[in-house]
Design an enzyme around this catalytic site. Sequence first.
Site, PDB file in Angstrom:
ATOM      1  CB  SER A 161     -40.820  27.487  49.302  1.00 56.29           C
ATOM      2  OG  SER A 161     -41.898  27.550  50.214  1.00 56.29           O
TER       3      SER A 161
ATOM      4  CD  GLU B  86     -26.648  45.267 -15.479  1.00 54.29           C
ATOM      5  OE1 GLU B  86     -27.232  46.364 -15.483  1.00 54.29           O
ATOM      6  OE2 GLU B  86     -27.209  44.200 -15.806  1.00 54.29           O
TER       7      GLU B  86
END
Length: 753
Positions: free
Chosen positions: A431, A122
């Site tokens: 239950s 770059e």
Amino acid sequence: MTNSYGGPGSPRGRARVPARPIGRATVSPAAPPPTKARRRRRRVNLVVAGFAVFVMLAGVGVATFGWYATKVPTPEDIVPPSATTILASDGSVIAKLGSANRELVAADRIPDFLMKEVAAAEDRSFFTRKGGVDYAGIVRAALNNATGGDTQGASTITQQYARRAYDGQQSYGNLTEESYTRKLKEAILASKLAKEFDPPTIMVRYLNIIYFGRGAWGIQAAARAYFGKDVDKLNVAEGAVLAAVVKQPDPDGATGHKGFDPAVNPQAAKDRWSYVLDGMVEQGWLEPAARPTAYPVVRKLDAKACTIDCGVNTPQGNVVNYVKEELAAMRLCGQPGGPTCSDALQAGGYRIRTTIDPKTQAAAVAVAQRSRKGSQVHGQPANLQAAVVAVDPRTGRVLAYYGGDNGTGTDYAGRNVDAAGNVTGGHPPGSTFKIYTLAAGLNNGISLESRWKANPFTIEGTEIKVQNAGRRPGDNVSLRAATLQSYNVPFYHLTMKVGTDKVIDMAHRAGVRTMWATDHQEAVDLGARPAAELTPAPFFSGITGYGQYPITVLDHANGVATFANRGVYNKAHFVISVQQNQQGRWVTVGGEKLDPRQTISREVADNVTEVLQDYPETTHHVLAGGRPASEKTGTWELNARSADNGDAWMVGYTPQLATAVWVGNKADARPLRTKDGTRITGAGLPGEIFEQFMNKALKGKPVERFPTGVRLIGDPAAGNGTAPTPPGQSPFCRDPRDPLCPSVRGPAGRSVR
């Protein structure tokens, strides 16, 4: 160098020829003769360009701008958003949240050769340039742009970093627009940065902020995406691949260039790779003999890979909601003046290890998810929904959680909060709630051998009928038999004798946090006020004892886990540890704090476990290899006019795993029936899910046994029943040799036939 629009920090960077020397102008296609308007614009551009060049080169007049005098925040002050990764207990990824898949890394984790490779790709003068700005490149680019050439940026790495890091910060405004004003700001920022920080420092910040394609922001995420390893494990050849990608990571639809991802554009990627390595040799950063010649193996693109905002639309997605809740409790988010927990997870850069065990979670999904072939729900009527939660009794860690297929819809295993703040999510436990009622009775001096009236009746002064699903077992039933046969009437009487508040308190002690009042769907926090204030309203007397009022699957699993742990409560939780990435280093900022408490006496818990160990035989859900387990089933009617069930449960535990399973309706209340029309009870579909899940989850685990020789506690004469049944005869079975009859107890308290 990059173009001025998009650039290496953008997925939409403009393509350029890979091997062209940095800063050289591109050749424009032939254009039509300029119009009068175009000539006028060109003259204006020349004037503006000349002024821009003058300002940037000489600095004349810059000091007059108040913006120029603005203090530039240091790189440490600017923390780019980082994704949060939510992990299973073994470190595998459950979900990733946020807008940027980024993990900051410190300088000592980035190889020196990798920094030089990026410079070779770059900005080859990066380490030697003074001032951070390529003035010659700016002149060339400005004149070329003004005279109609292709747009050029002439940006150094320092300028690129300034553009990406400071865009939108304070008064800097938009630093990604294509304009001379933007370029001026970018150059000033780069100049200031270069004066205060050396090139390696800027390079490290740059590598943490730029985009590499494949959803990867920053060098660490890129190393994981392309090579499946951390950045400090890369070699020279692999580093050059990532350096080559920076210029244009993704395809650009506007130009047609495919970018430099080797999986998308292999030849261009290899050419660019060679360009990078040649630059390394040219700059003296790499010996010619050490230059790699073989292109490294790169991971294939995986469309299913979890990179960002992923994992939420899976069965594990519901875990994210509990993570937010626990982070708030740790005061890491959701505090006045601070970020919300959603925002914190989106950008805070957390790494959160959860309690979810992949094997146990996979077992839950395998047996409960409708879409899974082989699951107990696969092919069943579309209205049916299952939920499964499993907890480690010794720690409270939630090992498996299945509340639906994704974390954005209804969570059928836990609480749901809508936009108005209304809390829903409970299911009548039927239950299965008798476990807490039984414990409350034992805790108040009532024995398992106490006798109770069990014939149906209507509560005086009401129209409420207390029944036993059509059975009339008489008025001389032991509490043990009433538990195993799941009679409602004895548990109504038991609740009235010990007090409804004692039952509610026992459920809360075990781990039930929330219970819903069914008359107006209010979610009641059982810990917010004394249980005595919760009855007879909103929880009406005796019917509380046999499970009318909804609770969550998670709470129920936590509750039975306390009995598995001999009365020692550990709060169910999902987070083991929380780390945050702070300037490239992981810092532990929170985590679980185990607080085991004996909320139920050991004697009471052991008595409950002792009787529930006979349940697997009565429901025909004995675990593989005869592994000891305590279980309880439960159902609740669809409505008062129907004989069908609307909710069905199976809960149970071994010493090392406690599980709650619920089966009910996804939406509208409809009768629970299987595909062949069979009524669903707790021992049916929920029992099948429970048995298969426990066998899968515990496969290969040691067989642990419950305590033997349990001393029965309480007064056998405490019930309201009639004369006792003769010894050796079951109160609900004419022939005790019948294999369907409950066990007759031997001297050690264990079953004999």
